[in-house]
Every structure is written in structure tokens, then in C-alpha cells.
Design an enzyme around this catalytic site. Structure first.
Site, PDB file in Angstrom:
ATOM      1  N   LYS A 118      49.526  21.753  37.473  1.00  0.00           N
ATOM      2  CA  LYS A 118      49.598  21.417  36.222  1.00  0.00           C
ATOM      3  C   LYS A 118      50.566  20.498  36.076  1.00  0.00           C
ATOM      4  O   LYS A 118      51.590  20.264  36.604  1.00  0.00           O
ATOM      5  CB  LYS A 118      50.089  22.685  35.422  1.00  0.00           C
ATOM      6  CG  LYS A 118      49.063  23.660  35.313  1.00  0.00           C
ATOM      7  CD  LYS A 118      47.826  23.384  34.416  1.00  0.00           C
ATOM      8  CE  LYS A 118      46.895  24.506  34.472  1.00  0.00           C
ATOM      9  NZ  LYS A 118      45.781  24.145  33.654  1.00  0.00           N
TER      10      LYS A 118
ATOM     11  N   LYS B  40      33.923  27.799  32.908  1.00  0.00           N
ATOM     12  CA  LYS B  40      34.455  29.121  32.656  1.00  0.00           C
ATOM     13  C   LYS B  40      33.343  29.968  32.222  1.00  0.00           C
ATOM     14  O   LYS B  40      32.672  29.681  30.971  1.00  0.00           O
ATOM     15  CB  LYS B  40      35.521  28.942  32.071  1.00  0.00           C
ATOM     16  CG  LYS B  40      36.709  28.107  32.583  1.00  0.00           C
ATOM     17  CD  LYS B  40      38.014  27.947  31.484  1.00  0.00           C
ATOM     18  CE  LYS B  40      39.207  27.578  32.321  1.00  0.00           C
ATOM     19  NZ  LYS B  40      39.230  25.897  32.750  1.00  0.00           N
TER      20      LYS B  40
END
EC number: 4.2.1.113
Length: 331
Positions: free
Chosen positions: A110, A218
Site C-alpha cells: 500500500k 472483487k
């Protein structure tokens, strides 16, 4: 939806709200709430992030209902290669976080965290590369940069041999601009679309506009396995299946999705179970040697009880289920 909605009263009667504590802050949270649905085919998860309105969250509910009421597709593979996920921790903490993963061959890092700068991102990626010189590294900015920042940052981060960069800027046209500027500068770094797919009314526009080299998809945000398989079929882009910070119940659905894709060229983002210090089952869905098994999950009823939040939060989730159900019923 490709199947008939079960009665609302039935869903409410077979729903369980849980709150899972996390080992580290991820996506700004230290606890993850979810509503789990027990159905005739097994368990489904509804865990749309709390800031999402009913129209967007309804797709997450559709996915949860699908998992509970429809069989998973026939698997083409019995295990899924997965990446480790490294939150935006300080460089000194990289080793401790990644040690929780079993044999990380691919690591998603991240970056662009609010309140942090590029120097911190570079230090985090550099330390990861030092500790895991053979691993495939990818970065995820979660739309945290503008176009100028993204191009500058990705040029610098490319020095660490990245596999791809995920959603560096908001929107589809922004992605296309970043990708074009990098190519014009002779930088071949691949760009992956995530939010530009799952937050757009037409997920296939990413492909049509040439905004990305691959799609991160997703199961929950896109409405379930059937919906995602249809998107992947028509996108003509490589696909990476990722978690929406699911419990093991949601991870099982995501793994079933990944197992049904005709091709799976990249490791998937389905090893986020390690981010939780508690899960809903006695044997959480975790990777072994970098691979996640494809299997249904049966929550432990004692854990469902111990992880149940205060009644105000249970009521909030049940009301949310009702409002999202109303959205689905109007379709």
C-alpha cells in the site's frame, strides 16, 4: 440478479453480525464488521464498507445472497496463488508484518496513504525488496494521487522492479492519462484498474478506453461470482481476484471465483485473512506456501456469538440489509 430473491424475513432470520479485530490498521480501520447469511447452499457475506450508500452496497448484498443460496461454480483449480498484502506501515515494521504470511512469493504494498509522503512509500518498497529479493512486488495507491503525483511517484517506484501499479489515481480517464504519460516517458509499468471497475456503472469502459493493462475484481462489490465471470469474459484484459477485506466466508466466495476463471496469470489478493487477529471459524481460510485452498467455510457458532458487536451495531446492519434489499427488489 440471475436468481430470485429469497424473502427478506428469511434473510434476517438467518443473519449474524460480527466484528473482527485486526492486527494492524488497514483502510483506516482496526475492526471489520460484517453480516453473514446462512442459506441452503452454505454461508454468504455482506460487508460493504460502512460509508457506502444503499445503491452501491446493494451489489455486496447480492453477492452475499448468491453465495448462501447458489452453488459455487465447478472449479478449474483447487488452490489459488495469493499475494501478501503490506499496509502502509513504517519501513521498520515491514519484516514483522510480512512474517505473518506463509512463503510470500508476491507482495502488494500500500502506498499514497493519507498523511504520508513519497519518501515513506519508497522506504517501504525498498525494505520489502531488500527482505524479499525474489518476490514479485506490486503497489496499490487506492486513488491516493493526482496525475502529476502518480507519474512522478511511479517513475521513482519503478526502480524496484514492480509487477504493476494498482489504481494510482481516481477514475478511468485519469488512469488512461497516467498510463499514456508513463509510456511516453519510456516506462513500461503496467497499470491495474480496481476502483475504476467496481465503482463504475460500466466496468467494461476501462477495457474500451485502454485505461489499464489488467483489472482487479472483487466478488462482493461487483455483485457476486456470476456477475464477475461475465465482466471478465467481455473485458479482454488479464484479471486479478482480490479481497474486499472479507472474513473467511467472503474469502471462500472469492477463491471460488478465482477457481472458475479460464486463466489466472497473476497471484490473487486473497491472503488478507492474516490481517485479522480473530475470524469467524475455527480454521480460518489462510494460505499455505503461498496458495489458498478452494473450499466452503462453516462459521463456528461460539465465535459468531463472541464476535457479535453491541446491539446498536447489530441493528444498524439489519436496517442496512433491509435498505439494500429494497434496492435489489427494484431491479
Amino acid at each position: 440478479m440471475s436468481f430470485e430473491l429469497p424473502p427478506l424475513e428469511e434473510l434476517l432470520a438467518h443473519s449474524h453480525v460480527v466484528r473482527l479485530p485486526m492486527r494492524v490498521k488497514f483502510r483506516g480501520v482496526t475492526q471489520r464488521e460484517a453480516l453473514l447469511i446462512e442459506g441452503p447452499e452454505g454461508w454468504g457475506e455482506f460487508s460493504a464498507f460502512t460509508e457506502y450508500g444503499a445503491a452501491e452496497a446493494a451489489r455486496w448484498l447480492a453477492a452475499g445472497i448468491e453465495a448462501a443460496y447458489q452453488p459455487f461454480p465447478e472449479p478449474l483449480r483447487t488452490s489459488i496463488p495469493v499475494n501478501a498484502t503490506l499496509p502502509a506501515v513504517a519501513a521498520k515494521d515491514v519484516g514483522a508484518v510480512l512474517e505473518r504470511y506463509d512463503a510470500p512469493h508476491t507482495i502488494k504494498i500500500k502506498v499514497a496513504e493519507q498523511g504520508q509522503g513519497l519518501d515513506e512509500d519508497l522506504a517501504r518498497v525498498a525494505e520489502t525488496r531488500r527482505l524479499y529479493p525474489q518476490a514479485a512486488l506490486r503497489v496499490d495507491a487506492n486513488m491516493g494521487w493526482d496525475i502529476t503525483q502518480a507519474v512522478s511517484a511511479l517513475k521513482a517506484l519503478s526502480e524496484y522492479d514492480l509487477q504493476y501499479a494498482e489504481q494510482p489515481v481516481p477514475g478511468i480517464t485519469g488512469l488512461a492519462e497516467v498510463r499514456e504519460q508513463l509510456r511516453n516517458a519510456g516506462n513500461p509499468l503496467k497499470i491495474a484498474a480496481d476502483e475504476a471497475v467496481r465503482k463504475h456503472t460500466d466496468p467494461l469502459e476501462v477495457s474500451r478506453l485502454g485505461a489499464a493493462d489488467l483489472m482487479v475484481i472483487k466478488a462482493q462489490p461487483l455483485g457476486g461470482i456470476s456477475a464477475v465471470l461475465d465482466i471478465a469474459k467481455h473485458a479482454e484484459l488479464d484479471v486479478v481476484v482480490s479481497s474486499a477485506l472479507d472474513t473467511s466466508v467472503g474469502l471462500a466466495q472469492a477463491a471460488a471465483l478465482a477457481s472458475a476463471l479460464p486463466a489466472l496469470p497473476y497471484a490473487c489478493g486473497l491472503s488478507t485473512g492474516t490481517l485479522f487477529s480473530e475470524d469467524v471459524c475455527a480454521e480460518p481460510l489462510l494460505a499455505t506456501a503461498g496458495y489458498l485452498p478452494v473450499r466452503r467455510i462453516e462459521p463456528d457458532h461460539q465465535k459468531l456469538e463472541s464476535l457479535r458487536p453491541e446491539e446498536a451495531r447489530v441493528g444498524w446492519w439489519r436496517q442496512r440489509l433491509e435498505s439494500c434489499y429494497a434496492e435489489l427488489a427494484r431491479e
